[in-house]
Design an enzyme around this catalytic site. Structure first.
Site, mmCIF file in Angstrom:
data_model
loop_
_atom_site.group_PDB
_atom_site.id
_atom_site.type_symbol
_atom_site.label_atom_id
_atom_site.label_comp_id
_atom_site.label_asym_id
_atom_site.label_seq_id
_atom_site.Cartn_x
_atom_site.Cartn_y
_atom_site.Cartn_z
ATOM 1 N N HIS A 250 0.821 -1.215 0.000
ATOM 2 C CA HIS A 250 0.000 0.000 0.000
ATOM 3 C C HIS A 250 0.856 1.267 0.000
ATOM 4 O O HIS A 250 0.555 2.231 0.704
ATOM 5 C CB HIS A 250 -0.934 -0.011 1.203
ATOM 6 C CG HIS A 250 -1.898 -1.160 1.210
ATOM 7 N ND1 HIS A 250 -2.609 -1.535 2.333
ATOM 8 C CD2 HIS A 250 -2.264 -2.021 0.225
ATOM 9 C CE1 HIS A 250 -3.367 -2.583 2.043
ATOM 10 N NE2 HIS A 250 -3.179 -2.892 0.762
ATOM 11 N N SER A 251 1.905 1.301 -0.789
ATOM 12 C CA SER A 251 2.775 2.477 -0.859
ATOM 13 C C SER A 251 1.973 3.709 -1.268
ATOM 14 O O SER A 251 1.205 3.667 -2.231
ATOM 15 C CB SER A 251 3.877 2.257 -1.892
ATOM 16 O OG SER A 251 4.545 1.038 -1.684
#
Length: 519
Positions: free
Chosen positions: A457-458
């Site tokens: 989930h950058s």
């Protein structure tokens, strides 16, 4: 829906709009611009991915990281994770990461978006973004106050969940967590069956939902296997993209504007390669300084995942169903918290980082529960190590840098181990595998450092807002540059308590409206 092909159209010198990146945000903004009659060029670095079994079949997504549809990035080692390197899958294909992820569709808690507005992203509170979430959706349950129907992205629950998905819901309920019908409703605290981007046993990614229906439109040109190199400017206006395909470099103009949707790693990279970023960093790399924006590459956030708590099974697990999970639970490590802060999901088989697999016996029938932190505090950064196209990049999330993150994960691991001992798991749980017993606090910390991974989930590296690290304003315009917007996870100011596919799709929907309103 019959699988289409990507038409081969000649590249023209200019288009109304150029969208760079065909992931969750890029696909959404492209579709809405095309529907509005704009002439759009969509540039995607990867192939089409259409008809690839590993992409289409939900249970096979675990084969996609490190494969031909993944950029192959790594998070840099850090002392908090015992100096390990953590792979960070990022989609390199039409649909982007929505084509290689675990198919999860969550938007988090309403307070997540109120926090965006409080951080300076005016007009991004939950009341503002809910209509756009609904516009994305074709929810199997039909339209409600919180859900949408008839949108591009099909969302369903499992039609035949694995018994381990049932066990997780019942086990969480036995420990006092509410059992809820819809984790995308008024509140996301509780245990529920997963919301999945799938239909008819097939993945329903952003390419399928947003792009496939319009690939034959004459006002859409799609270039796959095409790498953006840098941006071109006339004065303070961004007017073109320089890109390379099959060894041929071209520069294409956009009269109406350019939208960057390359994601939290490659959008800041392209900005820096174009001379937009921290002046000191640009000079270090030998790049020209066109515009000083020190926030480019800063504020990196992700959710740490502990991969995973493994258990011995009393019996074989049978064939993998759905995405290999099927349910989820969000809960609070402290009852006084305003919203759930940790998350867990079932895994129909063993799952372990190498540092755990090397230390525990995981032979025989094993199932697992992945758990992680959805309200992470730690912040990191991205920096280029080379000023050359495609050069090395350092991506440092600083996982576990904040003691509060470790404290919450210790509590989450303990909860999962307790849950496996409830009656809900009576037909499955035969003992602990990794770890091989209940842990004290110090031992749990060691286990977490060795098992820390990523939910993929950058986000946050070109944040929206008004503070010194802001890169875009509340209408997604790059500060100080005309004709350039960003519509991907990089603009997220504060990571929401969910998978990022849904919020990034919502961002793409809003970006299209902002562009169309400005014409």
């Amino acid at each position: 829906m019959t699988a289409p092909t990507v038409p081969l159209r000649p590249l023209r010198p200019s288009y109304d709009h150029i969208v760079v990146g065909a992931g969750s945000g890029g696909a959404a903004v492209t579709r809405r611009l095309v529907d509005a009659g704009a002439d759009v060029l969509l540039i995607e670095a990867g192939p089409s991915g259409i008809g690839v079994a590993d992409i289409e079949e939900p249970a096979r997504w675990v084969a996609l990281p490190r494969g031909p549809y993944d950029w192959g990035y790594d998070y840099a080692p850090g002392p908090q994770i015992d100096g390990r390197v953590i792979g960070i899958p990022r989609g390199r294909v039409l649909g982007g990461s929505s084509a290689i992820n675990a198919l999860m569709w969550y938007r988090g808690h309403p307070l997540d978006y109120d926090a965006w507005e409080a951080d300076g992203a005016e007009g991004w509170a939950f009341r503002d973004v809910l209509p756009y979430f609904k516009r994305c959706e074709d929810w199997e349950g039909g339209e409600t106050a919180y859900r949408g129907a008839g949108g591009p992205l099909r969302i369903e629950r499992s039609h035949d969940p694995h018994p381990l998905a049932d066990a997780l819901i019942a086990g969480a309920g036995a420990l006092g967590v509410p059992i809820i019908e819809d984790p995308n409703g008024r509140d996301n605290e509780g245990a529920a069956y997963a919301n999945l981007n799938m239909s008819g046993g097939r993945r329903w990614c952003s390419a399928r939902g947003y792009l496939w229906p319009v690939l034959d439109r004459l006002n859409l040109t799609v270039l796959t296997d095409c790498q953006a190199l840098d941006l071109g400017f006339e004065g303070s206006r961004c007017v073109s993209v320089r890109h390379v395909r099959n060894g041929t470099t071209a520069e294409t103009r956009a009269s109406g504007g350019i939208v960057l949707a390359l994601g939290a790693i490659d959008t800041p990279r392209l900005l820096m390669m174009s001379g937009i970023g921290d002046p000191g960093e640009l000079k270090r790399l030998g790049l020209p300084v066109r515009l000083g924006l020190p926030g480019v590459g800063q504020n990196l956030q992700d959710h740490p995942l502990i991969r995973a708590v493994n258990f011995r099974s009393k019996r074989p697990l049978g064939p993998v169903r759905d995405n290999g999970g099927g349910s989820m639970v969000n809960w609070k490590t402290d009852a006084g918290l305003p919203q759930a802060n940790v998350h867990a999901f079932p895994i129909q088989g063993l799952s372990a980082e190498d540092a755990l697999a090397d230390r525990y016996d995981l032979s025989g029938d094993v199932f697992a529960v992945g758990t992680g932190l959805m309200r992470s505090r730690s912040r990191g950064y991205l920096r280029l190590l080379s000023g050359k196209p495609g050069g090395a990049v350092e991506i440092q999330p600083n996982f576990l840098a904040e003691q509060g993150d470790m404290d919450d994960l210790v509590a989450a691991v303990d909860f999962v181990m307790e849950m496996a001992g409830t009656r809900a798991y009576a037909d499955w749980f035969e003992g602990f595998a990794a770890p091989d017993r209940r842990l004290g606090r110090s031992e749990a910390g060691t286990f977490i450092r060795r098992g820390c991974s990523t939910f993929f989930h950058s986000c946050g590296t070109c944040k929206m807002g008004k503070d010194p690290l802001a890169v875009v304003d509340a209408r997604l315009r790059v500060l100080g540059i005309e004709g350039l917007r960003i519509a991907d996870a990089s603009v997220i100011p504060v990571i929401p308590s969910c998978n990022t596919h849904a919020p990034v799709t919502m961002i793409g929907e809003r970006a299209a409206d902002f562009i169309l309103e400005s014409r």
